[in-house]
Design an enzyme around this catalytic site. Structure first.
Site: not given
Ligand SMILES: O=P(O)(O)O[C@H]1O[C@H](CO)[C@@H](O)[C@H](O)[C@H]1O
Ligand SMILES: O=P(O)(O)O[C@H]1O[C@H](CO)[C@@H](O)[C@H](O)[C@H]1O
Lengths: 388, 388
Positions: A52, A55, A61, A77-78, A125, A165, A173, A176, A178, A180, A320, A338, A354
């Site tokens: 890691c 750690c 990197a 951040n590297d 870790h 995240n 990824s 551990h 952390h 950002q 925020h 949030h 989606v």
């Molecule tokens: O209606 P589905 O295909 O089961 O559901 C999918 O599409 C929807 C609309 O974008 C989303 O709200 C759901 O979270 C997703 O799983």
């Molecule tokens: O910097 P990380 O942890 O590798 O990256 C993660 O957080 C970033 C900031 O939200 C995103 O842009 C990346 O897609 C995600 O994988």
């Protein structure tokens, strides 16, 4: 509108902070799920992982060795998304931005300088905020505060975004613990929207939007949870949505409330909001036990999250607060955090934001009031530490 | 700004359609990836699956039997997020919306009626748009058009959102090729933003934003791809970003262009835009070979997508067109399709739009120009059908 209707019929709720709507379809969790299931991550993780790069004592990197740190550890951040050294010619071009006589209104671009830091929360870790002590979390808050304070003196930094995240499902990824900090010359989209909404609200009502929202949620009927005899799993399975008469507050202490906002998008989204009108982490000093209370409420909500499905609950967390542009933000900023957690039905089934959500409008399946009632039922003692 | 700088330094680009910024960090794909990997779905899928509720002759959740359909098949979603029968008292309350004297400005809500339909693209369980013929896709376009047309006569429907979630990574719960149509009383957030931006642009320039954008991209230097001798995999591995002098157009025919927009968020995001100013699918009739050309370009881009990593490329697709509210939309609408595909590095590694993206601003790692150059290199013949 009557609460019973909000519990049963599709409706839209308005987010006054971002000035946008969310579609709420309370009846919809009944559909079966044949889609993607996440893999559970509960394999045994060691306290120190020689592979890691976060750690203590390991190398990163760029070849640098991590110190033998004992609480938090900060480094650049590297693979930074924002960097400070851009060619001067590139930066200067921003001044031409207003020239919209030609293509520039459709191909508008600006250079942006900044910095990206990583903060390890703990040398361990295999721990997360949810399992850390309040004392440990105070160290994290002090580290956040210091970075925020220091940014005032960096001329090309006007906004500081602290975010975590957590969990591979949220793009993390490395397990551990952390977070950002991405600091930028520009004030990014989301905080810009909030600043605008807060300003508009203040001009109209002569009061702070989030101060008023805290009061409103505090005054809401704190009826005892009628279904509190049910277990969490029973409640989730029955999707018993008869809860909108109830409070959206999950937990509170002297300085903060944690609430599932009326306009939440993610199933178990919450906001931690300061009860007093402070605009940033630095001003926590003015609040009696400010850092301690923030630590207390962060531990409390993250622990409840882990207890919903008895798993390490993934989320993205973001703070925020006021920009660091040396302007007056006493009326357009109010410190809040949030939490956006994706899980909906179980440790392995998340809510996908989606098609409809991306092209039309965010859509949620359980009411915020129902989510709050589930979170209130969750224990404040982490499931790993409770005696069965 | 000079193209070489856009290829090498972080900058922000402006999306004139949604009136928002995206952060572009072209140098960032070099970081290693230890995070989540998706599981490949390339197990053999049968042409008819007896367990699938979308296949011909099978039964659905409500007990209804699917007909023995031969091209497309439309039915009402059994788990609709939007429904038409709400209590009258609930709907009527919308009229009080302007009463902001009390809490309503912070707890604003409105009822919303609507309909949700599912459209199967084909009786074949194991096919996707990318592998369908242009004739097959014309049937799909005609089905979309019919639903759109019919919506004008439904009084409580003002907007029709057609979208496809493809692949389990995009929340699709069934591989059977299908899309959805969610139609609503309210005009949702994203189309609202676009309508507003288009109106503002028209008022200022006396021309249509997307007509002008199509012209702009068409005029951009169509230099032959300098690195066209490289294979796609070489180009992706080297992240050779020396491409912003080049066009962002991936493919075009007489009626449409397919472009990686200047302000793209997702790694290989594209837009299909009508070359002539038509505001909706219905007006395709006015265009010579309109439906045929739309079918041709949809097949072309989805096939290129599958060829990037030689896998069934997941995405969410959404069609934006004029509302069906019987108002005049000749100046604020222009038919276009968005594709948002999440994959970044390989068939199993996607771009996570998480912490910074959710709390601050969308961030991308490769330039749109680079993405366009990769897509241009991809064959128009599906990898499954090409002779190795
Ligand atoms: O209606 P589905 O295909 O089961 O559901 C999918 O599409 C929807 C609309 O974008 C989303 O709200 C759901 O979270 C997703 O799983
Ligand atoms: O910097 P990380 O942890 O590798 O990256 C993660 O957080 C970033 C900031 O939200 C995103 O842009 C990346 O897609 C995600 O994988």
């Amino acid at each position: 509108m009557m609460n019973v209707e909000l519990d049963n019929y599709p409706h839209r709720r308005f987010n006054p902070l971002t000035n946008s709507w969310v579609l709420c379809s309370p009846h919809r969790t009944k559909r079966p799920w044949q889609g993607q299931q996440e893999t559970l991550e509960d394999k045994l993780i060691p306290e120190h992982d020689s592979q890691c790069y976060l750690c203590p004592r390991n190398s990163r990197a760029n070849g640098n060795l991590n110190p033998n740190y004992s609480n938090t550890f900060v480094f650049d951040n590297d693979y930074a998304a924002l960097i400070s050294n851009q060619p001067k010619s590139f930066i200067d071009k921003n001044d031409n931005d207003d020239d919209e006589s030609n293509r520039s209104s459709l191909l508008k671009v600006e250079s942006v300088r900044g910095e990206c830091k990583v903060i390890c929360f703990s040398p361990k870790h295999n721990i997360t905020i949810a399992e850390m002590t309040e004392e440990d979390i105070i160290h994290v808050i002090q580290t956040w505060t210091k970075i925020y304070q220091n940014s005032f003196s960096i001329p090309f930094i006007n906004y500081v975004q602290i975010f975590e995240n957590k969990g591979s499902i949220m793009g993390c990824s490395n397990p551990h613990p952390h977070c950002q900090v991405w600091s930028s010359e520009s004030i990014p989209e989301e905080p810009s929207k909030e600043l605008k909404s807060m300003t508009k609200y203040y001009e109209k009502n002569n009061s702070c939007l989030l101060c008023d929202y805290v009061k409103l949620e505090g005054n809401s009927l704190k009826s005892s949870d009628k279904s509190s005899q049910q277990s969490i799993q029973q409640s989730i399975q029955q999707s018993s949505q008869q809860s909108s008469q109830q409070s959206r507050i999950v937990y509170e202490n002297n300085s903060f409330i944690c609430v599932v906002p009326f306009w939440a998008i993610w199933p178990y989204e919450t906001m931690i909001i300061s009860k007093s009108h402070i605009t940033n982490l630095d001003e926590l000093e003015k609040v009696e036990n400010g850092q301690k209370d923030l630590s207390n409420i962060i531990r409390n909500i993250t622990c409840r999250y882990d207890n919903i499905f008895q798993c390490s609950f993934p989320y993205s967390m973001g703070i925020h607060q006021a920009p660091v542009d040396n302007m007056n933000h006493s009326h357009d900023s109010h410190l809040h955090l949030h939490f956006y957690p994706p899980l909906l039905r179980s440790p392995t089934i998340k809510k996908f934001l989606v098609g409809y959500e991306l092209f039309a409008e965010p859509q949620r399946d359980i009411t915020p009031e129902y989510a709050a009632s589930i979170l209130r039922k969750c224990s404040e003692i982490h499931y790993k530490n409770s005696i069965h």
